[in-house]
Motif scaffolding. Structure first.
Motif, PDB file in Angstrom:
ATOM      1  N   VAL A 309      38.567  31.088  24.858  1.00 41.14           N
ATOM      2  CA  VAL A 309      39.531  31.903  25.595  1.00 41.14           C
ATOM      3  C   VAL A 309      39.495  31.503  27.065  1.00 41.14           C
ATOM      4  N   LEU A 310      40.674  31.382  27.654  1.00 43.00           N
ATOM      5  CA  LEU A 310      40.806  31.203  29.100  1.00 43.00           C
ATOM      6  C   LEU A 310      41.389  32.481  29.679  1.00 43.00           C
ATOM      7  N   VAL A 311      40.699  33.064  30.652  1.00 43.38           N
ATOM      8  CA  VAL A 311      41.192  34.255  31.339  1.00 43.38           C
ATOM      9  C   VAL A 311      41.558  33.853  32.766  1.00 43.38           C
ATOM     10  N   VAL A 312      42.779  34.171  33.158  1.00 44.99           N
ATOM     11  CA  VAL A 312      43.284  33.848  34.494  1.00 44.99           C
ATOM     12  C   VAL A 312      43.556  35.152  35.229  1.00 44.99           C
ATOM     13  N   TYR A 313      42.976  35.309  36.410  1.00 44.36           N
ATOM     14  CA  TYR A 313      43.276  36.503  37.206  1.00 44.36           C
ATOM     15  C   TYR A 313      42.960  36.238  38.665  1.00 44.36           C
ATOM     16  N   SER A 314      43.356  37.165  39.518  1.00 41.56           N
ATOM     17  CA  SER A 314      43.131  37.034  40.954  1.00 41.56           C
ATOM     18  C   SER A 314      42.269  38.183  41.460  1.00 41.56           C
ATOM     19  N   ASN A 315      41.458  37.897  42.447  1.00 36.18           N
ATOM     20  CA  ASN A 315      40.659  38.946  43.069  1.00 36.18           C
ATOM     21  C   ASN A 315      41.492  39.874  43.944  1.00 36.18           C
ATOM     22  N   ALA A 316      42.774  39.541  44.129  1.00 41.85           N
ATOM     23  CA  ALA A 316      43.647  40.358  44.977  1.00 41.85           C
ATOM     24  C   ALA A 316      44.594  41.245  44.173  1.00 41.85           C
ATOM     25  N   GLU A 317      44.489  41.238  42.840  1.00 41.95           N
ATOM     26  CA  GLU A 317      45.428  42.029  42.039  1.00 41.95           C
ATOM     27  C   GLU A 317      44.793  43.324  41.543  1.00 41.95           C
ATOM     28  N   VAL A 318      45.639  44.274  41.175  1.00 37.41           N
ATOM     29  CA  VAL A 318      45.144  45.601  40.812  1.00 37.41           C
ATOM     30  C   VAL A 318      44.348  45.578  39.510  1.00 37.41           C
ATOM     31  N   LEU A 319      44.565  44.588  38.659  1.00 35.00           N
ATOM     32  CA  LEU A 319      43.835  44.506  37.398  1.00 35.00           C
ATOM     33  C   LEU A 319      42.536  43.703  37.522  1.00 35.00           C
ATOM     34  N   GLN A 320      42.142  43.369  38.728  1.00 37.59           N
ATOM     35  CA  GLN A 320      40.989  42.494  38.948  1.00 37.59           C
ATOM     36  C   GLN A 320      39.726  43.019  38.272  1.00 37.59           C
ATOM     37  N   HIS A 321      39.411  44.286  38.460  1.00 35.18           N
ATOM     38  CA  HIS A 321      38.149  44.822  37.954  1.00 35.18           C
ATOM     39  C   HIS A 321      38.092  44.758  36.434  1.00 35.18           C
ATOM     40  N   GLU A 322      39.152  45.195  35.772  1.00 38.83           N
ATOM     41  CA  GLU A 322      39.114  45.210  34.310  1.00 38.83           C
ATOM     42  C   GLU A 322      39.131  43.797  33.736  1.00 38.83           C
ATOM     43  N   ASP A 323      39.785  42.859  34.433  1.00 40.43           N
ATOM     44  CA  ASP A 323      39.773  41.474  33.950  1.00 40.43           C
ATOM     45  C   ASP A 323      38.387  40.854  34.089  1.00 40.43           C
ATOM     46  N   ALA A 324      37.709  41.159  35.199  1.00 39.05           N
ATOM     47  CA  ALA A 324      36.335  40.678  35.357  1.00 39.05           C
ATOM     48  C   ALA A 324      35.424  41.279  34.286  1.00 39.05           C
ATOM     49  N   GLN A 325      35.651  42.562  33.959  1.00 33.07           N
ATOM     50  CA  GLN A 325      34.869  43.200  32.896  1.00 33.07           C
ATOM     51  C   GLN A 325      35.177  42.585  31.535  1.00 33.07           C
ATOM     52  N   LEU A 326      36.425  42.224  31.300  1.00 31.70           N
ATOM     53  CA  LEU A 326      36.801  41.573  30.038  1.00 31.70           C
ATOM     54  C   LEU A 326      36.091  40.231  29.897  1.00 31.70           C
ATOM     55  N   VAL A 327      36.020  39.470  30.977  1.00 34.91           N
ATOM     56  CA  VAL A 327      35.311  38.188  30.939  1.00 34.91           C
ATOM     57  C   VAL A 327      33.848  38.412  30.571  1.00 34.91           C
ATOM     58  N   LYS A 328      33.227  39.407  31.174  1.00 40.19           N
ATOM     59  CA  LYS A 328      31.823  39.708  30.861  1.00 40.19           C
ATOM     60  C   LYS A 328      31.643  40.072  29.391  1.00 40.19           C
ATOM     61  N   ARG A 329      32.580  40.891  28.869  1.00 43.43           N
ATOM     62  CA  ARG A 329      32.454  41.311  27.466  1.00 43.43           C
ATOM     63  C   ARG A 329      32.645  40.128  26.519  1.00 43.43           C
ATOM     64  N   LEU A 330      33.609  39.296  26.780  1.00 39.03           N
ATOM     65  CA  LEU A 330      33.829  38.129  25.920  1.00 39.03           C
ATOM     66  C   LEU A 330      32.583  37.243  25.888  1.00 39.03           C
ATOM     67  N   LYS A 331      32.005  37.006  27.054  1.00 34.44           N
ATOM     68  CA  LYS A 331      30.799  36.180  27.100  1.00 34.44           C
ATOM     69  C   LYS A 331      29.633  36.859  26.391  1.00 34.44           C
ATOM     70  N   HIS A 332      29.534  38.184  26.554  1.00 36.17           N
ATOM     71  CA  HIS A 332      28.477  38.930  25.880  1.00 36.17           C
ATOM     72  C   HIS A 332      28.599  38.831  24.363  1.00 36.17           C
TER      73      HIS A 332
END
Length: 377
Positions: A309-332
Motif C-alpha cells: 500500500v502507498l499512502v499519500v498525504y500532507s502534513n498541512a491537511e486536515v486529515l493529516q493525523h488520521e492518515d499518519a495513524q493509518l500508516v502506523k496501523r498498516l505497518k503494525h
C-alpha cells in the motif's frame, strides 16, 4: 502586461477564431467551449498558490448540491480528453474506461483487450461521498497513463468507478459498487490480480480501504461469500484517505487554515453518507459505534493478506493525523506500506494539479507515485 489583461486578450482571440472557423456551426461552438474551458484551467493554474487555495477553499464551503454542480462544470472532460473516455454500464457496474482513443473503440474491443494490458487501475474518486465524478481528474489520468508507457514501457488503462452519490445512496452501497467493479475486472474480464491496482483519493481512499478489507475477508460477507475467490490486487494507493468518519482528529483544527477542506463540511458529508435509520434508543451512541465500524472508518479495519500500500498525504491537511495513524496501523499489521508525505501541500494535491503549490511540485510527486505503481507490475 498584467495577468488579467493576458487572460482577456487570449479569451477574445480564441472566441473570435472559433467563430470564424466554425461560422456559427456546431463544430465551431464546440471549439469555443473547449478553448474557454482550457483557458479557465490555464488561468487557475497560473494564479499564485495563495489565491488558488482561497478559491478552492471557498468552493468547498458551498452546499454539497451546489458544489456537485460546480465541480462537474469545471472538471467535465472536453476537447481531446473526450477521446479517452468510454462509459460502461452493465450488470450493476457503472464506470468509465479511460485510455488513449477509447471513445472510438467499441466496449467489446476494450474489454477483450483489457486482460492483455500490463496494468489496469481501478480508480475511486473522492468528494465526501457526496460530490465528484469518475472523470474529474482527466489531466492526471492522462499524464499517469502516458508516463507509465513512455518511462516504464507499461501499457495501462483506468477503470474509474461512477458510484451513486449520497445522500441519494448511503452506506454501504458505494462499497458494493466498488466491489462490483472489482468483480467485473477479475471475474467477468478475468484480469489477474497481479495486473490490477486500486487507487482513490479522500473518500475514494476510504473506499479503497474498505474494498481491500472486503476482499481479504470475502467469506465473511454474505454478498460475496459464494463467489469464486477474489484475488488481491498487486497494490493499492490511498491519496489523502478519509480514514475516520467521526469528529475529534487534532489536525482538523490545527490545519484548517492551511488546507482547502472545511471541517464542518466533513460532518455534513458524514450525515449524508451514514444510514438515516439507527435505533432511537441511545441513537448518538449507535451512530458513534457505526462510525467506528471498520467498513466505515478504515483505520479500524483488519487488512488480512493485503498487498503493498502507498499512502499519500500532507502534513498541512486536515486529515493529516488520521492518515499518519493509518500508516502506523498498516505497518503494525505487517502490510508493506510506503508513504509520500509533504509539508506544505493541501488535500489531494497529487491528483489535482490546481491544488498543488506549483506544477513542478505536482509533477515531481506524480512521478514518484507513478514509479511506485510501475514497480508493482
Amino acid at each position: 502586461m498584467r495577468y488579467s489583461q493576458r487572460f482577456s486578450r487570449r479569451l477574445r482571440l480564441w472566441v473570435l477564431v472559433g467563430l470564424l472557423a466554425g461560422a456559427g456551426t456546431k463544430k465551431g461552438r464546440v471549439f469555443v467551449v473547449d478553448k474557454v474551458f482550457t483557458l479557465g484551467e490555464w488561468s487557475l493554474l497560473h494564479l499564485p498558490f495563495r489565491l488558488r487555495r482561497a478559491f478552492f477553499s471557498l468552493c468547498f464551503r458551498l452546499h454539497p448540491t451546489v458544489a456537485r454542480w460546480l465541480l462537474w462544470l469545471v472538471t467535465q472532460p472536453h476537447g481531446e480528453r473526450l477521446d479517452w473516455v468510454k462509459p460502461v454500464k452493465q450488470d450493476g457496474v457503472n464506470a468509465v474506461w479511460i485510455g488513449p482513443g477509447y471513445s472510438s473503440q467499441s466496449l467489446a474491443h476494450i474489454e477483450t483487450a483489457a486482460p492483455h494490458l500490463d496494468l489496469v487501475i481501478q480508480y475511486i474518486h473522492g468528494g465526501g461521498f457526496s460530490v465528484g465524478h469518475a472523470t474529474m481528474y482527466m489531466p492526471s489520468f492522462m499524464y499517469l497513463l502516458e508516463i507509465l508507457k513512455s518511462k516504464h514501457g507499461i501499457n495501462a488503462a483506468i477503470l474509474s468507478i461512477e458510484y451513486e452519490l449520497s445522500p441519494k445512496s448511503r452506506y454501504p452501497e458505494a462499497i458494493h459498487e466498488c466491489m462490483r467493479g472489482y468483480c467485473y475486472l477479475t471475474h467477468t474480464l478475468r484480469i489477474p490480480g497481479s495486473k490490477l491496482l486500486l487507487a482513490g483519493e479522500s473518500a475514494g481512499g476510504n473506499l479503497v480501504g474498505t474494498t481491500l478489507a472486503v476482499i481479504g475477508h470475502q467469506r465473511d460477507h454474505a454478498e460475496y461469500a459464494s463467489l469464486p475467490k477474489l484475488p488481491m490486487p498487486a497494490g493499492s494507493v490511498m491519496i489523502s484517505p478519509w480514514a475516520t468518519l467521526h469528529a475529534g482528529s487534532p489536525s482538523y483544527a490545527a490545519n484548517e487554515a492551511t488546507d482547502v477542506i472545511r471541517t464542518y463540511l466533513l460532518n455534513i458529508y458524514i450525515t449524508n453518507y451514514l444510514p438515516r435509520r439507527v435505533p432511537m434508543a441511545h441513537a448518538e451512541d449507535n451512530l458513534a459505534a457505526l462510525a467506528r465500524n471498520p467498513l466505515v472508518s478504515i483505520l479500524y479495519a483488519d487488512y488480512k493478506d493485503v498487498t503493498p500500500v502507498l499512502v499519500v498525504y500532507s502534513n498541512a491537511e486536515v486529515l493529516q493525523h488520521e492518515d499518519a495513524q493509518l500508516v502506523k496501523r498498516l505497518k503494525h499489521l505487517g502490510v508493506q506500506t510506503d508513504v509520500i508525505v509533504r509539508d506544505h501541500q493541501p488535500h489531494v494535491w497529487i491528483i489535482e494539479p490546481m491544488l498543488a503549490t506549483s506544477l513542478d511540485a505536482w509533477k515531481q510527486d506524480m512521478n514518484d507515485m507513478i514509479d511506485w505503481m510501475a514497480a508493482r507490475v
